[in-house]
Design an enzyme around this catalytic site. Structure first.
Site, PDB file in Angstrom:
ATOM      1  N   GLU A  88       0.820  -1.189   0.000  1.00 34.26           N
ATOM      2  CA  GLU A  88       0.000   0.000   0.000  1.00 34.26           C
ATOM      3  C   GLU A  88       0.869   1.259   0.000  1.00 34.26           C
ATOM      4  O   GLU A  88       1.913   1.305   0.655  1.00 34.26           O
ATOM      5  CB  GLU A  88      -0.915   0.021   1.234  1.00 34.26           C
ATOM      6  CG  GLU A  88      -1.806  -1.213   1.325  1.00 34.26           C
ATOM      7  CD  GLU A  88      -2.711  -1.186   2.541  1.00 34.26           C
ATOM      8  OE1 GLU A  88      -3.379  -2.204   2.775  1.00 34.26           O
ATOM      9  OE2 GLU A  88      -2.765  -0.169   3.260  1.00 34.26           O
ATOM     10  N   CYS A 101       3.507   8.680   0.815  1.00 37.95           N
ATOM     11  CA  CYS A 101       3.981   7.797   1.879  1.00 37.95           C
ATOM     12  C   CYS A 101       4.249   6.431   1.260  1.00 37.95           C
ATOM     13  O   CYS A 101       3.314   5.733   0.858  1.00 37.95           O
ATOM     14  CB  CYS A 101       2.918   7.715   2.975  1.00 37.95           C
ATOM     15  SG  CYS A 101       3.344   6.612   4.342  1.00 37.95           S
ATOM     16  N   CYS A 108       6.198  -6.405   8.258  1.00 37.19           N
ATOM     17  CA  CYS A 108       7.226  -5.792   9.101  1.00 37.19           C
ATOM     18  C   CYS A 108       7.584  -6.758  10.219  1.00 37.19           C
ATOM     19  O   CYS A 108       6.718  -7.424  10.776  1.00 37.19           O
ATOM     20  CB  CYS A 108       6.714  -4.475   9.687  1.00 37.19           C
ATOM     21  SG  CYS A 108       7.947  -3.563  10.642  1.00 37.19           S
ATOM     22  N   CYS A 112       5.558  -3.932  16.530  1.00 35.45           N
ATOM     23  CA  CYS A 112       4.864  -2.979  17.405  1.00 35.45           C
ATOM     24  C   CYS A 112       3.412  -3.441  17.600  1.00 35.45           C
ATOM     25  O   CYS A 112       2.698  -3.712  16.635  1.00 35.45           O
ATOM     26  CB  CYS A 112       4.886  -1.583  16.795  1.00 35.45           C
ATOM     27  SG  CYS A 112       6.560  -0.917  16.575  1.00 35.45           S
ATOM     28  N   CYS A 115       0.398  -1.558  15.757  1.00 41.99           N
ATOM     29  CA  CYS A 115       0.509  -1.332  14.315  1.00 41.99           C
ATOM     30  C   CYS A 115      -0.060  -2.522  13.546  1.00 41.99           C
ATOM     31  O   CYS A 115       0.337  -3.672  13.776  1.00 41.99           O
ATOM     32  CB  CYS A 115       1.967  -1.112  13.935  1.00 41.99           C
ATOM     33  SG  CYS A 115       2.221  -0.818  12.165  1.00 41.99           S
ATOM     34  N   GLY A 155       6.505  -1.409   6.729  1.00 42.54           N
ATOM     35  CA  GLY A 155       7.881  -1.841   6.913  1.00 42.54           C
ATOM     36  C   GLY A 155       8.754  -0.859   7.672  1.00 42.54           C
ATOM     37  O   GLY A 155       8.385   0.292   7.905  1.00 42.54           O
ATOM     38  N   GLU A 156       9.922  -1.347   8.062  1.00 37.82           N
ATOM     39  CA  GLU A 156      10.947  -0.558   8.751  1.00 37.82           C
ATOM     40  C   GLU A 156      12.023  -0.211   7.732  1.00 37.82           C
ATOM     41  O   GLU A 156      12.794  -1.078   7.309  1.00 37.82           O
ATOM     42  CB  GLU A 156      11.527  -1.379   9.910  1.00 37.82           C
ATOM     43  CG  GLU A 156      12.851  -0.896  10.475  1.00 37.82           C
ATOM     44  CD  GLU A 156      12.845   0.552  10.934  1.00 37.82           C
ATOM     45  OE1 GLU A 156      13.604   1.355  10.346  1.00 37.82           O
ATOM     46  OE2 GLU A 156      12.094   0.880  11.861  1.00 37.82           O
ATOM     47  N   SER A 187      11.341   7.353   8.510  1.00 34.85           N
ATOM     48  CA  SER A 187      10.731   7.112   9.815  1.00 34.85           C
ATOM     49  C   SER A 187      11.145   5.723  10.292  1.00 34.85           C
ATOM     50  O   SER A 187      10.920   4.729   9.602  1.00 34.85           O
ATOM     51  CB  SER A 187       9.210   7.200   9.717  1.00 34.85           C
ATOM     52  OG  SER A 187       8.620   6.935  10.972  1.00 34.85           O
ATOM     53  N   SER A 212      10.333   6.746  16.166  1.00 37.97           N
ATOM     54  CA  SER A 212       9.193   6.401  17.011  1.00 37.97           C
ATOM     55  C   SER A 212       9.680   5.955  18.381  1.00 37.97           C
ATOM     56  O   SER A 212      10.422   4.968  18.495  1.00 37.97           O
ATOM     57  CB  SER A 212       8.378   5.279  16.362  1.00 37.97           C
ATOM     58  OG  SER A 212       7.797   5.732  15.156  1.00 37.97           O
ATOM     59  N   ASN A 214       7.285   6.421  21.514  1.00 38.58           N
ATOM     60  CA  ASN A 214       5.988   5.898  21.946  1.00 38.58           C
ATOM     61  C   ASN A 214       5.863   5.540  23.428  1.00 38.58           C
ATOM     62  O   ASN A 214       4.800   5.087  23.864  1.00 38.58           O
ATOM     63  CB  ASN A 214       5.581   4.684  21.101  1.00 38.58           C
ATOM     64  CG  ASN A 214       5.601   4.991  19.628  1.00 38.58           C
ATOM     65  OD1 ASN A 214       5.119   6.038  19.201  1.00 38.58           O
ATOM     66  ND2 ASN A 214       6.200   4.128  18.828  1.00 38.58           N
ATOM     67  N   ASN A 290      -4.573   5.562  15.731  1.00 34.11           N
ATOM     68  CA  ASN A 290      -5.573   5.327  14.694  1.00 34.11           C
ATOM     69  C   ASN A 290      -6.176   3.941  14.874  1.00 34.11           C
ATOM     70  O   ASN A 290      -5.483   2.936  14.701  1.00 34.11           O
ATOM     71  CB  ASN A 290      -4.936   5.460  13.307  1.00 34.11           C
ATOM     72  CG  ASN A 290      -4.475   6.878  13.038  1.00 34.11           C
ATOM     73  OD1 ASN A 290      -5.266   7.806  13.085  1.00 34.11           O
ATOM     74  ND2 ASN A 290      -3.187   7.049  12.778  1.00 34.11           N
ATOM     75  N   CYS A 333      -1.438   6.456   9.747  1.00 30.02           N
ATOM     76  CA  CYS A 333      -0.287   5.897  10.446  1.00 30.02           C
ATOM     77  C   CYS A 333      -0.669   4.651  11.231  1.00 30.02           C
ATOM     78  O   CYS A 333      -1.600   4.667  12.035  1.00 30.02           O
ATOM     79  CB  CYS A 333       0.272   6.963  11.392  1.00 30.02           C
ATOM     80  SG  CYS A 333       1.657   6.426  12.384  1.00 30.02           S
TER      81      CYS A 333
END
Length: 344
Positions: A88, A101, A108, A112, A115, A155-156, A187, A212, A214, A290, A333
């Site tokens: 995506e 984006c 990933c 997390c 996510c 992904g990272e 990011s 991140s 968090n 989100n 996000c």
């Protein structure tokens, strides 16, 4: 072979071996990255024989566009890789520009817990041409020029360092997409070894960096981001304090606020203590969680978000609230997920 997997120097060597003049490489990439022409037959400053050779031996698109989902101020593009995986990409309409984006992996491995992408695990890295093709196809369907790129999709990015680096080189080079380095953002969840590598990389250290965190404590961060067990908060901050940014640039600290988990005033005070000595080095983005129907967390009420921000501002830490765009199309996000869609 995909033309978009090659830098200008690599393509010049390719065409030299074919027996063509090296400047033919410049012409080919000009068609692709400046004019967004993806049909070799339309590259009219090449001979018919050269165009036929390119058509028989090279490809441009490495992804198939499956669908476009619109959501007011954003669009989500669903692509399929040649080996059948879904990824995506989100186009975001900002006040005075467009931001894309892009994804860097299928799934990933970071894990997390808040996510959606992490639910799929890591399937594979995206190759440089697959990262670039996200930009090319979205731009070709968009009238306005896309000026900003954020590696904040699936992904990272730093776990796929070589492919991301090559894609960035194509994005910022004059012969490529010719974007400003200050309009490309990486990011990361905070992979310490890769951040150290990025800090020593002449190209990558000039990009915008968002990290991140968090959570304001090691224990809470481990519960939300399992990678923190080996990439500890203390070590991460040490690397960030030493990151070679000039005085006029700051690292973005990203903090997803989850109701009842990390959004209290006490959490804010703890975060302020953590960042206080680097308040000129950092700025903070607060991102209200989100929601996703498959995740157990809730979005905090906005009064919690404002209280959290107020604590940080009072400690002299620049803090902003980022309301992610595209939540209604699961394009915000933390909401991107390759296996959400069953394609028939």
């Amino acid at each position: 072979m995909y033309i978009t997997s090659l830098t200008l120097q690599e393509l010049r060597e390719e065409v030299r071996q074919i027996g063509w003049e090296p400047y033919r490489a410049d012409q080919i990439l000009n068609w692709i990255y400046k004019r967004f022409v993806f049909d070799f037959e339309q590259m009219t400053n090449l001979s018919k024989e050269q165009r036929a050779f390119l058509k028989d031996n090279y490809l441009i698109h490495s992804l198939d566009l499956l669908n476009v989902v619109e959501g007011g101020d954003s669009k989500k593009f669903l692509f399929r890789t040649k080996d059948g995986h879904i990824l995506e990409t989100v186009l975001i309409h900002e006040r005075d520009h467009l931001t894309i984006c892009v994804s860097s992996q299928i799934g990933c491995a970071v894990g997390c817990t808040f996510c959606a992408t992490a639910k799929d695990g890591l399937i594979r890295n995206l190759r440089a041409e697959e990262i670039i093709d996200q930009f090319l196809q979205v731009q070709s369907l968009t009238k306005e020029r896309i000026r900003n790129v954020v590696f904040m999709g699936m992904g990272e990015p730093l776990a796929n360092y070589e492919n991301v680096r090559k894609a960035v080189e194509i994005m910022v080079s004059p012969w490529g997409l010719d974007l400003s380095k200050r309009r490309v953002s990486i990011s990361t969840s905070g992979l310490i070894n890769q951040l150290k590598r990025m800090a020593q990389d002449k190209l990558m250290k000039e990009l915008n960096l968002a990290v991140s965190i968090n959570a304001p404590s090691q224990n809470l961060r481990e519960s939300l981001m399992p990678l923190s067990k080996t990439n500890t908060l203390e070590e991460l901050l040490e690397v960030l304090y030493g990151f070679p940014y000039p005085p006029d640039r700051r690292i973005m600290i990203e903090y997803v606020l989850i109701h009842g988990v990390n959004d209290t005033v006490d959490h804010a005070k703890e975060l302020a203590r953590l960042l206080k000595k680097g308040r000129k080095k950092f700025k903070v983005n607060l991102i209200p969680f989100n929601p996703d129907p498959e995740l157990p967390y809730r979005r905090p009420p906005m009064e919690n978000v404002y209280r959290f921000q107020k604590v940080l501002w009072e400690e002299g830490i620049s803090t902003f609230i980022r309301i992610s765009k595209g939540p209604e199309i699961f394009g915000a996000c933390g909401q991107l997920r390759s296996k959400r869609f069953v394609l028939r």
